[in-house]
Structures are given as structure tokens and as C-alpha cells.
Design a protein around this motif. Structure first.
Motif, PDB file in Angstrom:
ATOM      1  N   PRO A  48       4.160 -10.765   3.648  1.00  0.00           N
ATOM      2  CA  PRO A  48       2.942 -10.223   4.404  1.00  0.00           C
ATOM      3  C   PRO A  48       3.240  -8.815   5.112  1.00  0.00           C
ATOM      4  CG  PRO A  48       3.850 -12.023   5.929  1.00  0.00           C
ATOM      5  CD  PRO A  48       4.479 -12.221   4.531  1.00  0.00           C
ATOM      6  N   GLY A  49       4.802  -8.414   5.407  1.00  0.00           N
ATOM      7  CA  GLY A  49       5.100  -7.375   6.336  1.00  0.00           C
ATOM      8  C   GLY A  49       5.185  -6.119   5.001  1.00  0.00           C
ATOM      9  N   LYS A  50       5.580  -6.341   4.063  1.00  0.00           N
ATOM     10  CA  LYS A  50       5.555  -5.327   2.937  1.00  0.00           C
ATOM     11  C   LYS A  50       4.203  -5.053   2.564  1.00  0.00           C
ATOM     12  CE  LYS A  50       8.871  -5.947  -0.298  1.00  0.00           C
ATOM     13  NZ  LYS A  50       9.434  -6.368  -1.102  1.00  0.00           N
ATOM     14  N   SER A  51       3.481  -6.042   2.375  1.00  0.00           N
ATOM     15  CA  SER A  51       2.218  -6.043   1.900  1.00  0.00           C
ATOM     16  C   SER A  51       1.330  -5.057   2.809  1.00  0.00           C
ATOM     17  CB  SER A  51       1.392  -7.143   1.769  1.00  0.00           C
ATOM     18  OG  SER A  51       2.173  -8.157   0.677  1.00  0.00           O
ATOM     19  N   LEU A  52       1.440  -5.368   4.094  1.00  0.00           N
ATOM     20  CA  LEU A  52       0.576  -4.596   5.131  1.00  0.00           C
ATOM     21  C   LEU A  52       1.242  -3.092   5.255  1.00  0.00           C
ATOM     22  CD1 LEU A  52      -1.173  -4.590   7.438  1.00  0.00           C
ATOM     23  CD2 LEU A  52       0.676  -5.217   8.878  1.00  0.00           C
ATOM     24  N   LEU A  53       2.410  -2.827   5.082  1.00  0.00           N
ATOM     25  CA  LEU A  53       3.038  -1.480   4.927  1.00  0.00           C
ATOM     26  C   LEU A  53       2.220  -0.710   3.724  1.00  0.00           C
ATOM     27  CD1 LEU A  53       4.678   0.818   6.105  1.00  0.00           C
ATOM     28  CD2 LEU A  53       6.557  -0.335   4.859  1.00  0.00           C
ATOM     29  N   CYS A  54       2.468  -1.357   2.634  1.00  0.00           N
ATOM     30  CA  CYS A  54       2.007  -0.706   1.288  1.00  0.00           C
ATOM     31  C   CYS A  54       0.788  -0.511   1.143  1.00  0.00           C
ATOM     32  CB  CYS A  54       2.484  -1.363   0.132  1.00  0.00           C
ATOM     33  SG  CYS A  54       4.226  -1.402   0.000  1.00  0.00           S
ATOM     34  N   TYR A  55      -0.100  -1.437   2.022  1.00  0.00           N
ATOM     35  CA  TYR A  55      -1.501  -1.343   2.074  1.00  0.00           C
ATOM     36  C   TYR A  55      -1.920  -0.175   3.048  1.00  0.00           C
ATOM     37  CZ  TYR A  55      -6.672  -2.422   3.039  1.00  0.00           C
ATOM     38  OH  TYR A  55      -7.812  -2.415   3.257  1.00  0.00           O
ATOM     39  N   CYS A  56      -1.425   0.131   4.242  1.00  0.00           N
ATOM     40  CA  CYS A  56      -1.663   1.233   5.104  1.00  0.00           C
ATOM     41  C   CYS A  56      -1.173   2.668   4.504  1.00  0.00           C
ATOM     42  CB  CYS A  56      -1.101   0.803   6.492  1.00  0.00           C
ATOM     43  SG  CYS A  56      -1.369  -0.373   7.650  1.00  0.00           S
ATOM     44  N   VAL A  57      -0.081   2.561   3.842  1.00  0.00           N
ATOM     45  CA  VAL A  57       0.273   3.926   3.121  1.00  0.00           C
ATOM     46  C   VAL A  57      -0.829   4.315   1.956  1.00  0.00           C
ATOM     47  CG1 VAL A  57       1.882   4.696   1.424  1.00  0.00           C
ATOM     48  CG2 VAL A  57       2.899   3.585   3.522  1.00  0.00           C
ATOM     49  N   ALA A  58      -1.253   3.176   1.317  1.00  0.00           N
ATOM     50  CA  ALA A  58      -2.447   3.449   0.262  1.00  0.00           C
ATOM     51  C   ALA A  58      -3.627   3.815   1.070  1.00  0.00           C
ATOM     52  CB  ALA A  58      -2.774   2.180  -0.654  1.00  0.00           C
ATOM     53  N   VAL A  59      -4.171   3.546   2.142  1.00  0.00           N
ATOM     54  CA  VAL A  59      -5.346   3.787   2.642  1.00  0.00           C
ATOM     55  C   VAL A  59      -5.115   5.388   3.372  1.00  0.00           C
ATOM     56  CG1 VAL A  59      -6.390   3.457   4.884  1.00  0.00           C
ATOM     57  CG2 VAL A  59      -5.943   1.411   3.424  1.00  0.00           C
ATOM     58  N   LEU A  60      -3.980   5.664   3.750  1.00  0.00           N
ATOM     59  CA  LEU A  60      -3.482   7.026   4.319  1.00  0.00           C
ATOM     60  C   LEU A  60      -3.693   8.094   3.205  1.00  0.00           C
ATOM     61  CD1 LEU A  60      -0.654   6.281   6.739  1.00  0.00           C
ATOM     62  CD2 LEU A  60      -3.027   6.804   7.339  1.00  0.00           C
ATOM     63  N   LEU A  61      -3.082   7.692   2.050  1.00  0.00           N
ATOM     64  CA  LEU A  61      -3.047   8.435   0.705  1.00  0.00           C
ATOM     65  C   LEU A  61      -4.625   8.645   0.372  1.00  0.00           C
ATOM     66  CD1 LEU A  61      -0.011   7.378  -1.253  1.00  0.00           C
ATOM     67  CD2 LEU A  61      -0.419   9.438  -0.139  1.00  0.00           C
ATOM     68  N   ILE A  62      -5.310   7.808   0.289  1.00  0.00           N
ATOM     69  CA  ILE A  62      -6.639   7.542  -0.071  1.00  0.00           C
ATOM     70  C   ILE A  62      -7.564   8.716   0.880  1.00  0.00           C
ATOM     71  CG2 ILE A  62      -8.738   6.486  -0.372  1.00  0.00           C
ATOM     72  CD1 ILE A  62      -7.292   4.131  -1.394  1.00  0.00           C
ATOM     73  N   LEU A  63      -7.386   8.423   2.130  1.00  0.00           N
ATOM     74  CA  LEU A  63      -8.118   9.191   3.157  1.00  0.00           C
ATOM     75  C   LEU A  63      -7.532  10.765   3.118  1.00  0.00           C
ATOM     76  CD1 LEU A  63      -8.140   6.862   6.281  1.00  0.00           C
ATOM     77  CD2 LEU A  63     -10.071   7.526   4.512  1.00  0.00           C
ATOM     78  N   GLY A  64      -6.436  10.810   2.854  1.00  0.00           N
ATOM     79  CA  GLY A  64      -5.794  12.161   3.010  1.00  0.00           C
ATOM     80  C   GLY A  64      -6.285  13.019   1.797  1.00  0.00           C
ATOM     81  N   CYS A  65      -6.007  12.343   0.790  1.00  0.00           N
ATOM     82  CA  CYS A  65      -6.111  13.167  -0.606  1.00  0.00           C
ATOM     83  C   CYS A  65      -7.740  13.249  -0.769  1.00  0.00           C
ATOM     84  CB  CYS A  65      -5.753  12.426  -1.763  1.00  0.00           C
ATOM     85  SG  CYS A  65      -4.080  12.199  -1.852  1.00  0.00           S
ATOM     86  N   GLY A  66      -8.594  12.236  -0.325  1.00  0.00           N
ATOM     87  CA  GLY A  66     -10.056  12.591  -0.463  1.00  0.00           C
ATOM     88  C   GLY A  66     -10.572  13.476   0.442  1.00  0.00           C
ATOM     89  N   LEU A  67     -10.153  13.228   1.591  1.00  0.00           N
ATOM     90  CA  LEU A  67     -10.770  14.459   2.806  1.00  0.00           C
ATOM     91  C   LEU A  67     -10.264  15.633   2.480  1.00  0.00           C
ATOM     92  CD1 LEU A  67     -10.274  12.624   6.123  1.00  0.00           C
ATOM     93  CD2 LEU A  67     -12.481  12.631   4.537  1.00  0.00           C
ATOM     94  N   LYS A 124       1.176  -7.066  -6.882  1.00  0.00           N
ATOM     95  CA  LYS A 124       0.384  -7.409  -5.179  1.00  0.00           C
ATOM     96  C   LYS A 124       0.853  -6.002  -4.555  1.00  0.00           C
ATOM     97  CE  LYS A 124       4.747  -9.772  -3.772  1.00  0.00           C
ATOM     98  NZ  LYS A 124       5.398 -10.870  -3.081  1.00  0.00           N
ATOM     99  N   SER A 125       0.344  -5.917  -3.469  1.00  0.00           N
ATOM    100  CA  SER A 125       0.831  -4.854  -2.340  1.00  0.00           C
ATOM    101  C   SER A 125       2.214  -5.044  -1.768  1.00  0.00           C
ATOM    102  CB  SER A 125      -0.282  -4.997  -1.305  1.00  0.00           C
ATOM    103  OG  SER A 125      -1.406  -4.789  -1.826  1.00  0.00           O
ATOM    104  N   GLY A 126       2.859  -4.221  -1.953  1.00  0.00           N
ATOM    105  CA  GLY A 126       4.255  -4.256  -1.639  1.00  0.00           C
ATOM    106  C   GLY A 126       5.335  -4.458  -2.816  1.00  0.00           C
ATOM    107  N   GLY A 127       4.663  -4.395  -4.130  1.00  0.00           N
ATOM    108  CA  GLY A 127       5.292  -4.529  -5.461  1.00  0.00           C
ATOM    109  C   GLY A 127       5.676  -3.360  -5.950  1.00  0.00           C
ATOM    110  N   LEU A 128       5.868  -3.554  -7.317  1.00  0.00           N
ATOM    111  CA  LEU A 128       6.296  -2.413  -8.111  1.00  0.00           C
ATOM    112  C   LEU A 128       5.371  -1.243  -8.082  1.00  0.00           C
ATOM    113  CD1 LEU A 128       8.520  -0.686  -9.648  1.00  0.00           C
ATOM    114  CD2 LEU A 128       8.098  -2.163 -11.731  1.00  0.00           C
ATOM    115  N   SER A 129       3.945  -1.822  -8.607  1.00  0.00           N
ATOM    116  CA  SER A 129       3.029  -1.067  -8.661  1.00  0.00           C
ATOM    117  C   SER A 129       2.585  -0.073  -7.527  1.00  0.00           C
ATOM    118  CB  SER A 129       1.719  -1.669  -8.998  1.00  0.00           C
ATOM    119  OG  SER A 129       1.304  -2.574  -8.177  1.00  0.00           O
ATOM    120  N   ASP A 130       2.768  -0.415  -6.380  1.00  0.00           N
ATOM    121  CA  ASP A 130       2.538   0.287  -5.181  1.00  0.00           C
ATOM    122  C   ASP A 130       3.412   1.553  -5.288  1.00  0.00           C
ATOM    123  OD1 ASP A 130       0.112  -0.634  -4.039  1.00  0.00           O
ATOM    124  OD2 ASP A 130       0.950  -2.396  -3.223  1.00  0.00           O
TER     125      ASP A 130
END
Length: 234
Positions: A48-67, A124-130
Motif C-alpha cells: 500500500p505504501g508504494k501504491s499510495l506514493l505512485c497514486y499521489c504522483v499521478a494526481v500531481l502530474l495530471i493536475l500540473g499538466c492539465g492546469l 497496479k499502482s506502484g508497478g512497472l506501468s506507473d
């Protein structure tokens, strides 16, 4: 009434050894690990730690690039229409691509259509795809920022202006964001590799210690049985 006499135990009758309390007890951590190994649905939530970290990074990238893309597109003028349209469109498409990846991973997880451990670890979040998504986004931002900086420096010498200053600032911001994304992905990969090696070393040490522990328990049990047999013979 005759007194009861105490007779020694019969020679040659084997005694059942007492159950060992050290190796007979079940380890709760081992039981939980076995349950998670059997349930395919739980493979998505193993770290869960890796999943939460990668999810937060993905959200930041989406917000930053989108805005950032929407901001560049909304401030497009006739003087700076070309580079603002190109950079804004690229950032919006990048944000949509990251969002699409997150939605596809959630859909695959909800449908439970993947039963392979290797594919689940990759999706999954925290895997190779992220990791691939973050590296791709960082590389695209670096390329876009370098192109804007090059255009700003080339065109700034003969005709300085506000549009070229905005181009220069946008290039610096994109280079900073892309470099941070690529560097973070590299640090993350190195940390994961080091943790995996450390876990493998700990597992090897635990196996060696358990082997010696079981050997010592078996040796002590054999000594106790030999001593009790000799006492019975005496």
C-alpha cells in the motif's frame, strides 16, 4: 489393607515425546502471507505504501499538466499563438494519457479479468506501468521545455518582447518539472531495487536461522529421549 507399591515403568515401552512449543505454533505473519498468496484479489494491495506514493504522483502530474495546458491555451494571442497552442495541447494530451492509464488500471482491477501475478504487478499502482508513465511524462516535459527555451533564446536577441519572456519562463518551468519527474523515477527505481535485495538477504538469513533452530530442537529432543530411556533402564 495392603499398601500400594510403586512399580517402575515397564522397560521397552516407548513414551510419546512432549510436543515442542517452539516449532509447533503457527506464525500469524506466515498465515496472513499464505492467505494473500491464495487470493488473487489481494495481489493488487500487497504494497500500500508504494501504491499510495505512485497514486499521489499521478494526481500531481495530471493536475500540473492539465492546469498548465489549459493556462497556455486560454492565454493564446495572435502574437504567441504557435508555441502556446503547441505546448498547451501537448500538456493537455499528456494529462489525459496519465488519467487514461489510471482509469484503465482501475477498470481491470474491478473486472478481475487478470489472473497473472506478473501482469498484476505491472499494472497496479506502484508497478512497472506507473514508472513508465512517469518517465514518459518527464521526458515529454523535458523535450517541450528544451524546445521552448531554444526558441526563446534564438528569437530573443533580435526582437525582445513580453511573448518571448513568457516562452522562456514556460520552458524553465517545463524543464524543472520534467527533470523532477525523471529524477524521482530514478530514485524510486533505485530504492525499490535496494529494498528487494535487502528483503532477499533477510529471507535467506531467516531460512538459515530457522534451519539451525530446527536442527537444535531436534538434537535436544533426541538427547532428552536418550536420557529418559537410560533412566527407564536403570
Amino acid at each position: 489393607m495392603p499398601e500400594l507399591q510403586h512399580f517402575p515403568p515397564t522397560v521397552g515401552v516407548p513414551r510419546s515425546p512432549a510436543p515442542s512449543t517452539g516449532g509447533g505454533q503457527a506464525d500469524p505473519a506466515q498465515i496472513q502471507h499464505s492467505i494473500m498468496e491464495e487470493q488473487v484479489e489481494l495481489w493488487w494491495f500487497r504494497e500500500p505504501g508504494k501504491s499510495l506514493l505512485c497514486y499521489c504522483v499521478a494526481v500531481l502530474l495530471i493536475l500540473g499538466c492539465g492546469l498548465g495546458g489549459v493556462g497556455l491555451l486560454s492565454t493564446t494571442t495572435s502574437v504567441s499563438s504557435e508555441w502556446r497552442l503547441g505546448a498547451g495541447t501537448s500538456l493537455c494530451l499528456l494529462a489525459l494519457g496519465i488519467l487514461l492509464k489510471q482509469l484503465l488500471s482501475s477498470a481491470v482491477q474491478d473486472m478481475n479479468c487478470v489472473r497473472s501475478r506478473r501482469r498484476i504487478d505491472m499494472l497496479k499502482s506502484g508497478g512497472l506501468s506507473d514508472l513508465i508513465v512517469v518517465l514518459t511524462a518527464g521526458s515529454a516535459m523535458l523535450i517541450c521545455g528544451a524546445a521552448l527555451l531554444h526558441l526563446a533564446l534564438v528569437n530573443h536577441m533580435p526582437k525582445p518582447g513580453q511573448a518571448l519572456n513568457d516562452m522562456y519562463i514556460s520552458g524553465v518551468v517545463l524543464l524543472t518539472g520534467g527533470g523532477a519527474a525523471v529524477a524521482g523515477a530514478g530514485v524510486y527505481s533505485a530504492a525499490v531495487v535496494l529494498l528487494e535485495r535487502t528483503r532477499q538477504g533477510r529471507r535467506l538469513m531467516d531460512r538459515v536461522i530457522s534451519i539451525f533452530t530446527v536442527s537444535g530442537q531436534m538434537e535436544r529432543q533426541a538427547r532428552r529421549e536418550t536420557t529418559s530411556s537410560l533412566a527407564n533402564l536403570i
